[in-house]
Design an enzyme around this catalytic site. Structure first.
Site, PDB file in Angstrom:
ATOM      1  N   LYS A  46       0.848  -1.203   0.000  1.00 50.61           N
ATOM      2  CA  LYS A  46       0.000   0.000   0.000  1.00 50.61           C
ATOM      3  C   LYS A  46       0.879   1.248   0.000  1.00 50.61           C
ATOM      4  CE  LYS A  46      -0.370  -0.396   5.050  1.00 50.61           C
ATOM      5  NZ  LYS A  46      -1.216  -0.925   6.146  1.00 50.61           N
ATOM      6  N   TYR A 265      15.721  29.771  10.357  1.00 51.82           N
ATOM      7  CA  TYR A 265      14.458  30.390  10.783  1.00 51.82           C
ATOM      8  C   TYR A 265      14.326  30.436  12.306  1.00 51.82           C
ATOM      9  CZ  TYR A 265      12.357  30.364   6.109  1.00 51.82           C
ATOM     10  OH  TYR A 265      12.065  30.605   4.799  1.00 51.82           O
TER      11      TYR A 265
HETATM   12  C1  LIG Z   1      -0.430  -1.918   6.836  1.00 56.42           C
HETATM   13  C2  LIG Z   1      -0.973  -3.239   7.209  1.00 56.42           C
HETATM   14  C3  LIG Z   1      -0.140  -4.367   7.272  1.00 56.42           C
HETATM   15  C4  LIG Z   1       1.368  -4.258   7.168  1.00 56.42           C
HETATM   16  O1  LIG Z   1       1.867  -3.808   8.404  1.00 56.42           O
HETATM   17  P1  LIG Z   1       3.426  -3.659   8.680  1.00 56.42           P
HETATM   18  O2  LIG Z   1       3.500  -3.297  10.114  1.00 56.42           O
HETATM   19  O3  LIG Z   1       3.916  -2.567   7.789  1.00 56.42           O
HETATM   20  O4  LIG Z   1       4.064  -4.959   8.376  1.00 56.42           O
HETATM   21  C5  LIG Z   1      -0.710  -5.595   7.480  1.00 56.42           C
HETATM   22  N1  LIG Z   1      -2.052  -5.709   7.647  1.00 56.42           N
HETATM   23  C6  LIG Z   1      -2.875  -4.657   7.636  1.00 56.42           C
HETATM   24  C7  LIG Z   1      -4.324  -4.864   7.850  1.00 56.42           C
HETATM   25  C8  LIG Z   1      -2.367  -3.383   7.437  1.00 56.42           C
HETATM   26  O5  LIG Z   1      -3.189  -2.335   7.439  1.00 56.42           O
END
Ligand SMILES: *Cc1c(COP(=O)(O)O)cnc(C)c1O
Length: 377
Positions: A46, A265
């Site tokens: 994702k 800044y």
């Molecule tokens: C993002 C996500 C993962 C992956 O999690 P990581 O901690 O990055 O390994 C797995 N399952 C679900 C439902 C997620 O939303």
């Protein structure tokens, strides 16, 4: 630049270069699969593979043997479908938004059904098409985020699931990066209690951190994301994963200033001695977290170069006084993320987590991909 694929080599000189090591991604996949024994290892890609470029990352994972891919949004799944052979299963974690069912099916994507309504909608589409349609089902085992509540797992739901080819029953752990957190076992037991009330299907509970809990958490399919990309899966323990990203930025100006010179800044920093300062070409607009200003260091040939003052939108000021004058010039590269300071260290200095640093990496960097199978540079 031998050994570097893609990324606009030959373009005008880059202010900053992000190198993504696809061989390290493949090695991390193999290492996680090795921990899993008989359970299969999927991959969460994702958010553009956590900012690293899903079009590059997903085919490498497929070549390493991965067949189960997870994205969050339907659009991410539609885009990913183009980069993977048909036998790859692509799950959409966010499930079905109202009226998106036909599109999800048309692109060969598998929704993760998160509510009674989504099960009903997918079942209705299946009956309309006269065949069972593949889906995953998520139950909430104690995170109150996505998935059916235990009391929604009823006889009526089982009836609706009759039209569904259930590829996977899943849940997600809230505290898996802390191995002795009591919520881990509570969630696992809640998941075990729900599974017999559902049609028999492969089960999935572990993401990256869950893979490092006991084998009881592995079930049939794991869903790592962050660990594939080099983020430490277990809090306060040495990171067993190979680093994947390296971020180098160029010095765009050098100056020598006397003691008492305010820098950047808000004048929140002031030199205390004669100081050589370097301004480099990366800032918070490139995803380098502004909250990390004044903490930590960039590196040049292994020498730490402390960050001075606030991080600007497009630049950061470093104290380079300890590097011999003739070794640095305008145009020299320093390392912001890499072997001397990994994503987790950058994140810790900014009060965040490696996940956020990775997914924030900007698009102004020239990106270079080291291909899977290539030897170390
Ligand atoms: C993002 C996500 C993962 C992956 O999690 P990581 O901690 O990055 O390994 C797995 N399952 C679900 C439902 C997620 O939303």
């Amino acid at each position: 630049m031998s050994g570097m694929a893609g990324g606009g080599i030959g373009c005008s000189p880059a202010g900053a270069i992000l190198t993504i090591d696809l061989e390290a991604v493949a090695a991390n996949y193999r290492a996680l699969r090795g921990r899993l024994g008989r359970a299969a290892c999927g991959a969460v890609v994702k958010a553009d593979a956590y900012g690293l470029g899903v079009a590059h990352v997903a085919p490498v994972l497929f070549a390493a043997g991965c067949r189960n891919f997870f994205v969050a949004h339907l659009d991410e799944g539609i885009a990913l479908r183009l980069h993977l052979p048909r036998e790859a299963i692509i799950y959409v974690l966010h499930g079905l938004l109202p009226a998106s069912e036909a599109e999800c099916l048309a692109h060969g994507l598998v929704p993760v059904l998160n509510s009674v309504g989504q099960v009903g909608a997918w079942g209705a589409l299946a009956r309309g098409r006269g065949r069972r349609l593949p889906a995953a089902l998520q139950v909430d085992s104690g995170m109150a985020r996505l998935g059916l509540a235990p009391d929604e797992v009823t006889g009526r739901l089982r009836e609706d699931l009759g039209a569904v080819d259930l590829l996977c029953v899943m849940s997600h752990l809230a505290c898996a990066d802390t191995p002795d957190h009591p919520a881990n076992e509570q969630q696992r037991l809640a998941f075990d209690a729900l599974r017999p009330c559902l049609p028999a299907a492969p089960a999935s509970l572990a993401a990256s951190s869950g893979i490092f809990l006991s084998a009881d958490y592995h079930y049939h399919l794991a869903r790592p994301g962050a660990a594939l990309y080099g983020v430490a899966p277990v809090r306060d323990r040495p990171n067993p994963m190979r680093p994947v990203v390296r971020l180098e930025a160029r010095i765009i100006q050098l100056r020598d200033v006397p003691p008492g010179t305010p820098v950047g800044y808000g004048h929140v920093a002031r030199t205390t001695r004669p100081t050589r300062l370097a301004t480099i070409a990366a800032g918070y607009a490139d995803g380098f977290p502004r909250s990390g200003g004044g903490r930590g260091a960039a590196h040049f040939a292994g020498v730490p170069l402390p960050l001075v003052g606030r991080i600007s939108m497009d630049s950061i000021v470093l104290d380079v006084s300890t590097v011999p004058r003739d070794r640095l010039a305008e145009g020299s590269f320093v390392e912001l993320i890499g072997p001397h300071r990994d994503v987790d260290a950058v994140a810790a200095d900014a009060g965040t987590i490696g996940y956020e640093v990775l997914t924030s990496l900007g698009h102004r960097y020239q990106r270079r991909y080291r291909a899977a199978g290539e030897p170390s540079p």
